[in-house]
Design an enzyme around this catalytic site. Structure first.
Site, PDB file in Angstrom:
ATOM      1  N   HIS A 156       0.831  -1.217   0.000  1.00 24.34           N
ATOM      2  CA  HIS A 156       0.000   0.000   0.000  1.00 24.34           C
ATOM      3  C   HIS A 156       0.862   1.263   0.000  1.00 24.34           C
ATOM      4  O   HIS A 156       0.427   2.305   0.470  1.00 24.34           O
ATOM      5  CB  HIS A 156      -0.944   0.047   1.208  1.00 24.34           C
ATOM      6  CG  HIS A 156      -1.677  -1.231   1.462  1.00 24.34           C
ATOM      7  ND1 HIS A 156      -2.938  -1.485   0.960  1.00 24.34           N
ATOM      8  CD2 HIS A 156      -1.309  -2.346   2.142  1.00 24.34           C
ATOM      9  CE1 HIS A 156      -3.324  -2.696   1.340  1.00 24.34           C
ATOM     10  NE2 HIS A 156      -2.356  -3.246   2.042  1.00 24.34           N
ATOM     11  N   SER A 277      15.363  21.159 -16.631  1.00 22.22           N
ATOM     12  CA  SER A 277      14.182  21.958 -16.919  1.00 22.22           C
ATOM     13  C   SER A 277      14.642  23.277 -17.517  1.00 22.22           C
ATOM     14  O   SER A 277      15.682  23.810 -17.148  1.00 22.22           O
ATOM     15  CB  SER A 277      13.417  22.202 -15.621  1.00 22.22           C
ATOM     16  OG  SER A 277      12.610  23.362 -15.758  1.00 22.22           O
TER      17      SER A 277
END
Ligand code: ARG
Length: 460
Positions: A156, A277
């Site tokens: 999970h 970026s």
């Protein structure tokens, strides 16, 4: 456009329809396989006395020349031809004259394309197998080199139990191991020869399908001519296996993306496999795993596309089936590129063992070991689980790790706890006590790696 079938027609083809119908722009990939099939077909025609031995010999020699031309890029595979079969046959008659027209005796483009495509798929399945093994080799090498690294195992996406980094990465080896078997398995079903089915019903000529099948390395000729020209299961099976394999690469990518984020900082992708970026100077983006994850959708699309194309088709060949090739080529290119770039990326990937260990020590990842300890002292597992949960809650309230609790604090929840508890609840002990087959102890993972090496060595 030069065609093989214009005899029946009195009107010229519509330009748009002609372009729409043509497949040469993509089926030219099949040129060498088309020629390989034709060589064996014409040899068979000669042996069976269906055409003159001299014609058969001349055609075979010309085909071998055309194969060379195809390999060196000299062969014209331009848009003036409808498809690759037409282009090869036109070149053949240029070389040997009208006798070249005998090649198509006892054959239709329907069984011809079914053959070419299978021959092609058989070859490329071999490339896929090598690419899978290439990535597996890098996984095993990464696992072997880092046997001391412990990381949190998640369920999970919550910290579950500590595991060896090597155990984690070997999980992907096992996925690829099944992928490998899937491609082997589908190639055996693919390996039957459809040539000789003709357009749909077989042929009036005394052909020898056994001979053709054997010469082309197939197990046997296909058993039903109608099925032979309408079956594309081999393409669908290939894309299904490709889709599952891409799903594995995508999950692997997702974990690399997650684990390379500054929040996890377990691994460091090398700069050669990242981009920056244009606006944020601090960024190092995991584009390669992201693209692999993204391209997985494209492979699923190819599989779904061909399934939908095929689902309503009446027997036998329908032109819809020409849509089979581009999707398969695209899936193949995508899968091969993804496997190969993954294999190149892994050896250069850095591992931050300290951060992994730190994370593994948090989140009460050894609470199960406390419960198991109590079970060994005689407590039923349910009660042991309960006592361990209460201990964890207590430790969390005190802001302590399990191993930071004093013995009397453990005894608040079970009097069975003794001072030897500290030998069970460290991350290292937790890992190494999981000696069950397939478990995460050094011993079990070493056995797993040995088996993996045995498999990889058997391929050499
Ligand atoms: N380009 C066709 C295909 O890929 C070849 C078979 C053509 N057969 C026909 N009957 N038109 O399916």
């Amino acid at each position: 456009m030069k065609k093989l079938w214009s005899g029946r027609f009195s009107e010229p083809a519509d330009k748009l329809a002609e372009e729409f119908n043509a497949s040469i722009s993509f089926d030219k990939r099949l040129a060498l396989h088309d020629i390989r099939g034709s060589v064996v077909h014409v040899r068979m025609l000669g042996r069976q006395g269906i055409i003159d031995a001299a014609d058969a010999e001349a055609i075979e020699q010309a085909l071998l020349l055309i194969a060379e031309e195809a390999e060196t890029g000299v062969l014209q595979l331009s848009d003036e031809y409808e498809d690759v079969h037409t282009a090869v046959e036109k070149r053949l008659t240029e070389i040997v004259g009208p006798a070249g027209g005998k090649l198509h005796t006892a054959r239709s483009r329907n069984d011809q394309v079914a053959l070419d495509f299978r021959l092609y798929m058989r070859d490329v399945t071999g490339y896929v197998l090598s690419a899978i093994a290439g990535l597996q080799k890098e996984i095993v090498s990464k696992a072997s080199l880092n046997m001391d690294a412990v990381m949190p195992g998640y369920t999970h996406l919550q910290t579950a139990q500590p595991v060896l980094f090597s155990h984690w990465i070997m999980a992907y080896f096992q996925m690829l191991r099944r992928d490998y078997d899937r491609f082997i398995d589908l190639s055996s079903r693919m390996n039957n020869c459809p040539l000789g089915a003709g357009a749909i019903a077989g042929t009036t000529f005394p052909i020898d399908r056994e001979y053709v099948a054997k010469e082309l390395g197939f197990n046997a000729p296909t058993a039903n001519s109608i099925d032979s020209v309408s079956d594309r299961d081999f393409a669908l099976e290939f894309m299904s296996a490709a889709a599952i394999c891409m799903m594995h690469l995508s999950r692997f990518s997702e974990e690399l993306i997650l684990f390379s984020s500054s929040e996890f900082a377990f691994i460091e992708l090398s700069e050669g496999f990242c981009t920056g970026s244009s606006i944020m100077p601090q960024k190092k983006n995991p584009d390669i795993p992201e693209l692999i994850r993204g391209k997985t959708g494209r492979v699923y699309g190819g599989l779904t596309g061909l399934l939908v194309t095929m689902k309503g088709l009446p027997l036998a060949y329908n032109k819809d089936m020409q849509e089979d090739k581009e999707v398969v080529f695209d899936c193949l290119d995508t899968l091969l590129a993804s496997l190969r770039i993954f294999a190149a990326m892994l050896p250069k990937m850095g591992i931050n063992k300290e951060n992994m260990l730190k994370a593994a020590s948090k989140g009460y990842s050894t609470a199960t070991d406390l419960a198991d300890y109590l079970v060994r002292k005689g407590l039923p597992f349910r009660q042991a689980h309960n006592a361990a949960s209460q201990t964890v809650r207590y430790a969390a309230e005190k802001g302590k790790l399990l191993q930071e609790l004093e013995l009397p604090e453990f005894c608040l929840f079970s009097s069975l706890v003794d001072s030897d508890i500290y030998g069970y609840i460290t991350v290292e002990a937790s890992v190494n006590n999981r000696k069950s087959f397939g478990g995460t102890s050094q011993e079990s993972v070493t056995a797993q790696i040995n088996d993996a090496n045995k498999f990889l060595n058997s391929l050499k």
